[in-house]
Scaffold this motif. Structure first.
Motif, short mmCIF file in Angstrom:
data_model
loop_
_atom_site.label_atom_id
_atom_site.label_comp_id
_atom_site.label_asym_id
_atom_site.label_seq_id
_atom_site.Cartn_x
_atom_site.Cartn_y
_atom_site.Cartn_z
N ILE A 6 -0.23 5.18 4.78
CA ILE A 6 0.62 4.04 5.15
C ILE A 6 1.73 4.46 6.10
O ILE A 6 2.16 3.68 6.95
N HIS A 35 0.86 -1.19 0.00
CA HIS A 35 0.00 0.00 0.00
C HIS A 35 0.90 1.24 0.00
O HIS A 35 1.91 1.27 0.69
N THR A 36 0.50 2.24 -0.74
CA THR A 36 1.26 3.49 -0.75
C THR A 36 0.42 4.69 -0.34
O THR A 36 0.96 5.75 -0.06
N ARG A 58 -5.41 3.83 3.91
CA ARG A 58 -6.23 2.62 4.05
C ARG A 58 -6.72 2.54 5.49
O ARG A 58 -6.21 3.22 6.38
N GLU A 103 2.19 -4.35 5.04
CA GLU A 103 2.10 -4.22 3.58
C GLU A 103 2.51 -2.81 3.16
O GLU A 103 1.75 -2.06 2.58
N ARG A 104 3.75 -2.48 3.45
CA ARG A 104 4.26 -1.12 3.30
C ARG A 104 5.40 -1.07 2.30
O ARG A 104 6.04 -2.08 2.03
#
Length: 155
Positions: A83, A66-67, A70, A90-91
């Motif tokens: 993020i 993810h950028t 979220r 999930e970075r």
């Protein structure tokens, strides 16, 4: 620009998959790459109570990164945040950081408590925790993050 890193060692843990909320009481080992490092590399570390471990979240597929913003853990009751305002796995660059209590040193093995890295994770660096590098003022964080972390170190 490309940055290349070589692991200094690997995590040895009974946790083998990417999970949450199970790190309490867990003791893991960091096994140094003995082709490069000797027991001398860990000399003096046991004099510290805690250490910071940087590791690669290599089990996270690059297509899951993810950028943007979220909802942490997909929970819509928590706000969508960027993020870099959360510690999700999930970075970008898939780098993890944990501050752990040092349990002991056995040759080229560092034993630590409550490291939230799975078995086989490549370790990028080990640093002694020094209070002078910690916050010098009160720590502030939003309520959703305290709720998220409430069970994180559950046994």
């Amino acid at each position: 620009m490309t940055i290349e890193m070589t692991p200094i060692g690997w995590v040895r843990s009974k946790i083998t998959g990417t999970v949450d909320d199970c790190w309490g009481g867990l003791v893991s080992a960091i096994e140094l790459d003995t082709s490069v490092y000797s027991a001398e590399s860990l000399q003096g570390l046991v004099e510290f109570s805690h250490t910071e471990i940087l590791f690669h979240l290599d089990q996270i597929a690059p297509d899951r990164i993810h950028t943007g913003a979220r909802h942490p853990r997909g929970r819509r009751d928590w706000p969508a945040i960027g993020i870099f305002a959360q510690r999700g796995r999930e970075r970008p660059n898939r780098i993890g950081l944990s501050t752990c209590r040092i349990v002991g040193v056995e040759g080229t093995r560092l034993l630590v408590a409550e490291l939230d890295a799975v078995d086989g994770s490549p370790v990028l660096d080990i640093k002694p925790y020094m209070t002078e590098f910690g916050p010098r003022e009160a720590v502030r964080q939003p309520a959703w993050s305290r709720e998220l972390m409430a069970g994180y170190f559950r046994s």
